[in-house]
Design a protein around this motif. Structure first.
Motif, PDB file in Angstrom:
ATOM      1  N   GLY A 102     -38.887  33.201  27.020  1.00 13.83           N
ATOM      2  CA  GLY A 102     -39.820  34.590  26.370  1.00 13.83           C
ATOM      3  C   GLY A 102     -38.628  35.539  26.527  1.00 13.83           C
ATOM      4  N   THR A 103     -38.528  36.571  25.325  1.00 15.55           N
ATOM      5  CA  THR A 103     -36.871  37.541  25.318  1.00 15.55           C
ATOM      6  C   THR A 103     -37.455  38.682  24.187  1.00 15.55           C
ATOM      7  OG1 THR A 103     -35.383  38.030  25.896  1.00 15.55           O
ATOM      8  CG2 THR A 103     -35.228  36.165  24.467  1.00 15.55           C
ATOM      9  N   SER A 104     -36.946  39.576  24.610  1.00 13.37           N
ATOM     10  CA  SER A 104     -36.185  39.951  23.092  1.00 13.37           C
ATOM     11  C   SER A 104     -35.178  39.849  22.246  1.00 13.37           C
ATOM     12  CB  SER A 104     -36.268  41.784  23.648  1.00 13.37           C
ATOM     13  OG  SER A 104     -36.020  41.979  24.102  1.00 13.37           O
ATOM     14  N   ASP A 105     -35.529  40.383  20.789  1.00  9.48           N
ATOM     15  CA  ASP A 105     -34.336  40.144  20.924  1.00  9.48           C
ATOM     16  C   ASP A 105     -32.754  41.601  20.910  1.00  9.48           C
ATOM     17  OD1 ASP A 105     -35.576  42.649  20.265  1.00  9.48           O
ATOM     18  OD2 ASP A 105     -35.428  42.867  17.363  1.00  9.48           O
ATOM     19  N   TYR A 106     -33.597  43.093  22.139  1.00  8.93           N
ATOM     20  CA  TYR A 106     -32.367  43.313  22.340  1.00  8.93           C
ATOM     21  C   TYR A 106     -31.512  42.053  23.828  1.00  8.93           C
ATOM     22  CZ  TYR A 106     -31.795  45.294  27.311  1.00  8.93           C
ATOM     23  OH  TYR A 106     -30.984  45.748  28.558  1.00  8.93           O
ATOM     24  N   LEU A 107     -32.782  41.765  24.703  1.00  6.06           N
ATOM     25  CA  LEU A 107     -31.455  40.053  25.550  1.00  6.06           C
ATOM     26  C   LEU A 107     -30.845  39.193  24.409  1.00  6.06           C
ATOM     27  CD1 LEU A 107     -34.346  40.506  28.127  1.00  6.06           C
ATOM     28  CD2 LEU A 107     -32.463  41.309  27.899  1.00  6.06           C
ATOM     29  N   ALA A 108     -31.897  38.564  23.564  1.00  7.13           N
ATOM     30  CA  ALA A 108     -30.946  37.859  22.683  1.00  7.13           C
ATOM     31  C   ALA A 108     -29.480  38.477  22.233  1.00  7.13           C
ATOM     32  CB  ALA A 108     -31.534  37.716  21.658  1.00  7.13           C
ATOM     33  N   ILE A 109     -28.951  39.664  22.281  1.00  9.64           N
ATOM     34  CA  ILE A 109     -27.563  40.740  21.690  1.00  9.64           C
ATOM     35  C   ILE A 109     -27.116  40.414  22.794  1.00  9.64           C
ATOM     36  CG2 ILE A 109     -26.756  41.898  20.800  1.00  9.64           C
ATOM     37  CD1 ILE A 109     -29.467  42.494  18.593  1.00  9.64           C
ATOM     38  N   VAL A 110     -27.900  40.934  23.821  1.00  5.52           N
ATOM     39  CA  VAL A 110     -27.098  41.159  24.803  1.00  5.52           C
ATOM     40  C   VAL A 110     -26.569  40.497  26.068  1.00  5.52           C
ATOM     41  CG1 VAL A 110     -27.779  43.865  24.700  1.00  5.52           C
ATOM     42  CG2 VAL A 110     -28.538  42.767  26.444  1.00  5.52           C
ATOM     43  N   LEU A 111     -27.596  39.192  25.832  1.00  5.25           N
ATOM     44  CA  LEU A 111     -27.396  38.343  26.715  1.00  5.25           C
ATOM     45  C   LEU A 111     -26.610  36.687  26.650  1.00  5.25           C
ATOM     46  CD1 LEU A 111     -27.291  36.887  29.820  1.00  5.25           C
ATOM     47  CD2 LEU A 111     -29.959  37.256  29.696  1.00  5.25           C
ATOM     48  N   PHE A 112     -27.748  36.262  25.597  1.00  8.50           N
ATOM     49  CA  PHE A 112     -27.871  35.146  24.570  1.00  8.50           C
ATOM     50  C   PHE A 112     -26.720  35.166  24.209  1.00  8.50           C
ATOM     51  CE2 PHE A 112     -32.295  34.979  26.846  1.00  8.50           C
ATOM     52  CZ  PHE A 112     -31.998  33.819  26.980  1.00  8.50           C
ATOM     53  N   THR A 113     -26.140  36.415  23.347  1.00  8.42           N
ATOM     54  CA  THR A 113     -24.729  35.158  22.867  1.00  8.42           C
ATOM     55  C   THR A 113     -23.465  35.345  23.609  1.00  8.42           C
ATOM     56  OG1 THR A 113     -24.512  38.058  22.412  1.00  8.42           O
ATOM     57  CG2 THR A 113     -25.770  37.614  20.611  1.00  8.42           C
ATOM     58  N   ARG A 114     -24.188  35.469  24.828  1.00 10.04           N
ATOM     59  CA  ARG A 114     -23.259  35.398  25.937  1.00 10.04           C
ATOM     60  C   ARG A 114     -22.805  34.192  26.388  1.00 10.04           C
ATOM     61  NH1 ARG A 114     -22.260  39.885  29.883  1.00 10.04           N
ATOM     62  NH2 ARG A 114     -19.766  39.004  30.228  1.00 10.04           N
ATOM     63  N   LEU A 115     -24.384  34.127  26.624  1.00  6.85           N
ATOM     64  CA  LEU A 115     -24.837  32.360  27.389  1.00  6.85           C
ATOM     65  C   LEU A 115     -24.465  31.743  25.781  1.00  6.85           C
ATOM     66  CD1 LEU A 115     -27.903  33.159  28.898  1.00  6.85           C
ATOM     67  CD2 LEU A 115     -26.134  31.749  30.466  1.00  6.85           C
ATOM     68  N   VAL A 116     -24.927  31.408  25.466  1.00  5.04           N
ATOM     69  CA  VAL A 116     -24.913  30.476  24.419  1.00  5.04           C
ATOM     70  C   VAL A 116     -23.840  29.932  24.065  1.00  5.04           C
ATOM     71  CG1 VAL A 116     -24.671  30.012  21.660  1.00  5.04           C
ATOM     72  CG2 VAL A 116     -27.145  30.904  22.715  1.00  5.04           C
ATOM     73  N   PRO A 117     -22.512  29.914  24.122  1.00  6.64           N
ATOM     74  CA  PRO A 117     -21.123  29.947  24.342  1.00  6.64           C
ATOM     75  C   PRO A 117     -20.760  28.764  24.896  1.00  6.64           C
ATOM     76  CG  PRO A 117     -21.010  32.401  23.449  1.00  6.64           C
ATOM     77  CD  PRO A 117     -22.648  31.903  23.289  1.00  6.64           C
ATOM     78  N   GLU A 118     -21.104  29.741  26.894  1.00  5.32           N
ATOM     79  CA  GLU A 118     -21.406  29.542  27.758  1.00  5.32           C
ATOM     80  C   GLU A 118     -21.439  27.814  27.505  1.00  5.32           C
ATOM     81  OE1 GLU A 118     -19.255  29.540  31.668  1.00  5.32           O
ATOM     82  OE2 GLU A 118     -18.998  29.962  30.310  1.00  5.32           O
ATOM     83  N   PHE A 119     -22.902  27.486  27.761  1.00  4.81           N
ATOM     84  CA  PHE A 119     -24.060  26.190  27.469  1.00  4.81           C
ATOM     85  C   PHE A 119     -23.036  25.437  26.740  1.00  4.81           C
ATOM     86  CE2 PHE A 119     -28.395  28.701  29.070  1.00  4.81           C
ATOM     87  CZ  PHE A 119     -27.705  29.073  30.337  1.00  4.81           C
ATOM     88  N   GLU A 120     -22.834  26.352  25.128  1.00  5.79           N
ATOM     89  CA  GLU A 120     -21.848  25.157  24.107  1.00  5.79           C
ATOM     90  C   GLU A 120     -20.787  24.527  25.160  1.00  5.79           C
ATOM     91  OE1 GLU A 120     -20.602  24.683  19.826  1.00  5.79           O
ATOM     92  OE2 GLU A 120     -19.423  26.173  20.794  1.00  5.79           O
ATOM     93  N   ARG A 121     -20.218  25.240  26.360  1.00  7.86           N
ATOM     94  CA  ARG A 121     -19.100  25.014  26.900  1.00  7.86           C
ATOM     95  C   ARG A 121     -19.533  23.476  28.221  1.00  7.86           C
ATOM     96  NH1 ARG A 121     -15.690  26.166  31.009  1.00  7.86           N
ATOM     97  NH2 ARG A 121     -17.296  27.789  31.487  1.00  7.86           N
TER      98      ARG A 121
END
Length: 303
Positions: A102-121
């Motif tokens: 559960g998270t806001s679109d603010y965190l989707a932008i500032v956190l998860f845009t960094r987590l997603v590529p890291e998790f893919e790796r």
């Protein structure tokens, strides 16, 4: 596996069918074909001698018996998830786990845009499902339907553990052609300007920034009201309006849009963004890994 004649795999299908109230949406969520999902519903109907979902006009609604089953079903599935997390080692390289956050679109932008590529790796089999904040978020956390909630400390539940993810400052953002963001901003100009504001939900409609501004009686002219942090910067372009914005979000959008930001013209508290999880998940190795990754990335110095 079967228990008293019931294929236990059908329990997950039953839970999703009751929640989605749609065979096609349930099939999509469980990565099944629609015929396979329809077959699962037929088997559930035969076993429980109940329609489970009944037509109501153009919609499907759970039957009273299905709703009674769901209370026990949620407890059972949560207990199974906890049992699995306690009895196995978590290997991100091979895990096929789905994390619901559960998270806001603010965190989707500032956190998860960094987590997603890291998790893919490092964890290519993991699935992330980001759930927008709503009035039901607390109930979903209580019932174990969410792995994590990321929320300001003021909104965190006292019933579950929470950990600090990071601290966030707020700034005033505006279009790059707005003279008010070319130099230090006065409180008088801030209050006299038109504003874009963000409100989320109905029962708890105010964001951290809006709550503080109202408590301090900082009355300003709100000309545009949106329900998304990500939309607010777009509403500033080619206008002379201002918006109070998370500093990380303002930095991200200043790279994409013609906007600038300046310091708040009066003292403004730091927001403490917390990671919160159900108290039954405190020994969940996979969840601990996820939290550690989020903290590691947010503690790295950003460009």
């Amino acid at each position: 596996m079967r228990f008293q004649g019931l294929d236990l795999n059908l329990l997950v299908a039953l839970d999703v069918l009751i929640e989605e109230r749609s065979v096609s949406r349930s099939a999509e969520r469980l990565h099944l074909s629609q015929p396979a999902m329809s077959a699962a519903l037929r088997r559930l109907r035969d076993y429980f001698n109940d329609p489970i979902l009944a037509a109501h006009g153009k919609k499907m609604i759970p039957t009273p018996h299905a709703l009674r089953l769901r209370g026990a079903l949620r407890v059972l599935l949560t207990d199974i998830e906890r049992m699995v997390s306690l009895s196995t080692q978590f290997d991100p390289a091979t895990s096929q786990r789905r994390f619901r956050v559960g998270t806001s679109d603010y965190l989707a932008i500032v956190l998860f845009t960094r987590l997603v590529p890291e998790f893919e790796r490092i964890a290519p089999g993991i699935t992330l499902e980001l759930i927008q904040p709503s009035d039901a978020m607390g109930t979903m956390l209580d019932q174990g339907e969410l792995d994590l909630v990321i929320t300001p400390a003021e909104h965190a539940s006292a019933e579950h553990p929470s950990e600090l993810l990071f601290e966030e400052r707020h700034v005033v953002a505006g279009w790059s052609g707005n003279p008010l963001v070319q130099a230090p901003l006065s409180e008088q100009d801030f209050l006299a300007s038109g504003h874009v504001a963000v409100e989320i939900g109905r029962l708890r409609p105010t964001s951290f920034a809006e709550k503080f501004l109202r408590e301090q009686a900082k009355e300003r002219r709100i000309e545009v009201l949106v329900s998304s942090f990500a939309v607010a910067p777009e509403m500033l372009v080619n206008t002379h309006r201002l918006a109070v914005m998370h500093e990380r979000l303002a930095k991200a959008y200043a790279e994409r849009l013609p906007i600038r930001f300046v310091e708040m013209p009066f003292p403004f508290p730091v927001m403490r963004e917390m990671l919160q999880y159900n108290r039954t998940r405190s020994e969940d190795a996979g969840l601990r890994w996820f939290i550690d990754q989020a903290k590691r990335l947010t503690n790295h110095k950003q460009d």
